[in-house]
Structure formats: C-alpha cells, structure tokens
Design an enzyme around this catalytic site. Structure first.
Site, PDB file in Angstrom:
ATOM      1  N   GLN A 164      52.740 -72.268  37.574  1.00  0.00           N
ATOM      2  CA  GLN A 164      53.718 -72.548  36.520  1.00  0.00           C
ATOM      3  C   GLN A 164      53.902 -74.059  36.366  1.00  0.00           C
ATOM      4  O   GLN A 164      54.611 -74.501  35.467  1.00  0.00           O
ATOM      5  CB  GLN A 164      55.066 -71.910  36.879  1.00  0.00           C
ATOM      6  N   HIS A 169      51.439 -72.639  32.111  1.00  0.00           N
ATOM      7  CA  HIS A 169      52.255 -73.373  31.135  1.00  0.00           C
ATOM      8  C   HIS A 169      51.580 -74.634  30.624  1.00  0.00           C
ATOM      9  O   HIS A 169      52.239 -75.513  30.070  1.00  0.00           O
ATOM     10  CB  HIS A 169      53.615 -73.711  31.755  1.00  0.00           C
ATOM     11  N   CYS A 225      47.181 -81.985  18.975  1.00  0.00           N
ATOM     12  CA  CYS A 225      47.692 -81.977  17.605  1.00  0.00           C
ATOM     13  C   CYS A 225      47.983 -80.547  17.181  1.00  0.00           C
ATOM     14  O   CYS A 225      47.132 -79.671  17.324  1.00  0.00           O
ATOM     15  CB  CYS A 225      46.679 -82.612  16.650  1.00  0.00           C
ATOM     16  N   CYS A 236      48.970 -87.721  14.774  1.00  0.00           N
ATOM     17  CA  CYS A 236      47.550 -87.522  15.033  1.00  0.00           C
ATOM     18  C   CYS A 236      46.721 -88.509  14.209  1.00  0.00           C
ATOM     19  O   CYS A 236      46.886 -88.615  12.992  1.00  0.00           O
ATOM     20  CB  CYS A 236      47.164 -86.088  14.687  1.00  0.00           C
ATOM     21  N   GLY A 249      56.847 -71.428  46.363  1.00  0.00           N
ATOM     22  CA  GLY A 249      57.667 -72.448  45.720  1.00  0.00           C
ATOM     23  C   GLY A 249      58.128 -72.109  44.317  1.00  0.00           C
ATOM     24  O   GLY A 249      58.211 -72.984  43.467  1.00  0.00           O
ATOM     25  N   SER A 250      58.433 -70.835  44.088  1.00  0.00           N
ATOM     26  CA  SER A 250      58.970 -70.462  42.776  1.00  0.00           C
ATOM     27  C   SER A 250      60.116 -69.488  42.953  1.00  0.00           C
ATOM     28  O   SER A 250      60.042 -68.567  43.774  1.00  0.00           O
ATOM     29  CB  SER A 250      57.896 -69.816  41.897  1.00  0.00           C
ATOM     30  N   ASN A 303      59.682 -69.505  49.741  1.00  0.00           N
ATOM     31  CA  ASN A 303      60.532 -70.247  48.814  1.00  0.00           C
ATOM     32  C   ASN A 303      61.869 -70.560  49.476  1.00  0.00           C
ATOM     33  O   ASN A 303      62.445 -69.705  50.139  1.00  0.00           O
ATOM     34  CB  ASN A 303      60.772 -69.418  47.543  1.00  0.00           C
ATOM     35  N   GLY A 318      65.492 -70.607  49.139  1.00  0.00           N
ATOM     36  CA  GLY A 318      66.446 -70.024  48.203  1.00  0.00           C
ATOM     37  C   GLY A 318      65.977 -68.690  47.671  1.00  0.00           C
ATOM     38  O   GLY A 318      64.875 -68.236  47.954  1.00  0.00           O
ATOM     39  N   CYS A 320      57.674 -74.862  51.816  1.00  0.00           N
ATOM     40  CA  CYS A 320      56.368 -74.205  51.645  1.00  0.00           C
ATOM     41  C   CYS A 320      55.230 -75.023  52.257  1.00  0.00           C
ATOM     42  O   CYS A 320      54.258 -74.442  52.751  1.00  0.00           O
ATOM     43  CB  CYS A 320      56.106 -73.841  50.190  1.00  0.00           C
TER      44      CYS A 320
END
Ligand SMILES: [Zn+2]
Length: 294
Positions: A106, A124, A132, A183, A223-224, A249, A251, A267
């Site tokens: 991610q 992502h 452009c 652009c 780590g997510s 992780n 939390g 991690c």
C-alpha cells in the site's frame, strides 16, 4: 476458521512462514516509518493529522493543485532521499529464498524495490512518477521537481515538518502565487502516479493481486492497520478462502478477528529475527520452536 492468538514473540512468525511456503505479503506504512516516512494513522487507526487531498478536489480545483504541489515540493526532498530499512531488507530476503508468492504494498515509496524485492505490486501507485490525466504521458518525479523549483524559486527555500507521502505542512501561506506546470505535450493536468482517496485502483492491478492470492497458501500482513478498504479486502478474501493470516503490526488492525497469528511488535526487528531463525532451521527444526511459542 480464525484461531485468534496474540504473541509478542517473534519466534512464532518463523514457523508460520516455514509452514506456508507461498506467502501473499501485504505491507503498509509501518514498514516505512523506520526510513523516516511518517505514518498517517496512530495505533488506533485514527488520523494523526488532516486526511490527504481527494482525487475530486485535486482534479476539480486549480487552487487545490497549487497547494498540493507547493507542499509536495518541500516534502519530496526528504521523501526522495529515503532508504530501505530492515523490514524491506528482510522481505527482499524472504523473496530471494523463494518464500513469497507476491508482495502487495500500500506504500507509494518504492522502498521494497530499492531493497531488492522484484515481485511487487504497487497497489496505490508510485510517488516517483508523475502522469498526465489527458494523454497518459509519464515522467519522473525528480524531473518534475526540477521544473517546480525552477518556476518557484522562493518556495524552494522553504522548509517544513515532514508529512506522509512527501507532503509537508505549510500553513498560512498564499498558495495562489505557486506556479504548477501542465503537461508539456498536451497541456493536461499532471498528477502524481498514485491512487488518491476517492479514486479507483486500476482494475487490472487488483485482478493481478487476486490471482496471486489464489496461488498463495497464507497471507502475511506487515506494518498495516488495514483501515483502508483496498487493503482490508484482501484479508477478507484470504479468510473466505480458508487461508491463514498472520500480521506484524504495532496496534490494532481492522482484520484482528480474522488473524491466526498477531505479533504486536516493531516489524523490522520481528522480521529480522524470523529470517535469522529460518536460516538456522536446517539444523534446528522449527516445529520445536512452534511448540514452545504455542
Ligand atoms: Zn498530456
């Protein structure tokens, strides 16, 4: 299906990896905090600061684009220099050892590839490219950075608190004076080649990840918090398919009730310990560690 068990013991991770030789790995911001890239969310999954700009605001409003690029001009300096840490290196080693089906990240920082991971899907997108929206022309963020600095010399000298995704806090400034290049080929809007909030992930990218998940025999989250649905959906799909899920992780995660193994520790240290144990496992069967950890 899920046999929720929480260990603060990294020794529990190595047997999980050994028992599932084709891992579908999903990584998030917690992998990159050790490289100096701040996280958006705190341990409870809440926003640490104002949520990032949406796709609709970026595309629909020139003032939003000026503000985005002005902040990014400053934030990119540190972001662009970030180097991989022990988490990235341990995951690259697991891939080199043939243990990883695919690494779905991610993160948009490219640090898994910088550490040597090759089979990576950037869910992502990547912040080191600019694209452009009209003609799809793509250029390096470093090249675009030079152009931003050339057109906005006084802004180039500003410094600010580093923020996630190469963003920076620059409040109470007049962003209307900031010049954003269009652009060079068609005059269209240039956008970082990352998926913004409110924007769809390209279908073929999701399909590729789903196909890898079908090939995998377990999922490892690193780590997510899985608070964003685009990542959480893969944990749900793994659980539906009966594939065990482990998570490292700090939390809570949105998938805590789906996990077979949860390690609430840093991690980097956890993965380094796990890879060390796996290296030794030829002389010391991990099944014995499993009994001890379980
Ligand atoms: Zn164009």
């Amino acid at each position: 299906m899920a046999m929720s068990s929480t260990h603060d013991n990294a020794a529990a991770l190595a047997p999980f990896i050994e028992a599932h030789p084709r891992l579908f790995v999903l990584t998030g911001a917690g992998c990159s905090t050790g490289s100096g890239i701040p996280d958006y969310r705190d341990a409870d999954g809440g926003w640490k600061r104002r949520p990032p700009v949406t796709y609709q605001a970026f595309v629909g409003d020139a003032a939003t684009r000026s503000r985005y690029w002005a902040r990014s001009l400053v934030g990119w300096r540190r972001f662009g220099r970030a180097r991989p840490n022990g988490t990235h290196e341990a995951l690259a080693k697991l891939e080199a050892d043939g243990r990883i089906e695919v690494l779905l990240t991610q993160n948009v920082d490219g640090l898994h590839q910088a550490a040597g991971s090759r089979n990576v899907i950037d869910l992502h997108g990547r912040l080191d490219r600019v694209r452009c929206l009209t003609c799809e022309r793509s250029l390096a963020r470093a090249e675009f950075q030079s152009e931003l600095e050339r057109r906005n010399p006084s802004w180039s000298e500003l410094d600010a608190l580093d923020a996630p995704d190469g963003d920076a806090d620059l409040e109470a400034l007049d962003f209307s004076t900031f010049a954003v290049p269009d652009c060079a080929a068609c005059g269209g809007i240039l956008k970082p080649d990352v998926v913004f909030f409110g924007e769809n992930i390209p279908r073929d990218r999701v399909d590729r990840a789903v196909a890898h998940l079908e090939n995998a025999d377990a999922m490892l989250v690193v780590g997510s918090s899985l608070m964003v649905f685009s990542g959480y959906r893969f944990a749900r799909a793994a659980a539906r398919a009966g594939k065990p899920i482990a998570a490292v992780n700090l939390g809570r995660t949105r998938a805590d009730d789906l996990l077979s193994l949860k390690i609430e520790r840093d991690c980097g240290a956890t993965l380094e310990e796990a890879t060390t144990l796996l290296d030794r496992s030829t002389s010391f069967p991990l099944s014995r560690l499993r009994e001890r950890a379980g």
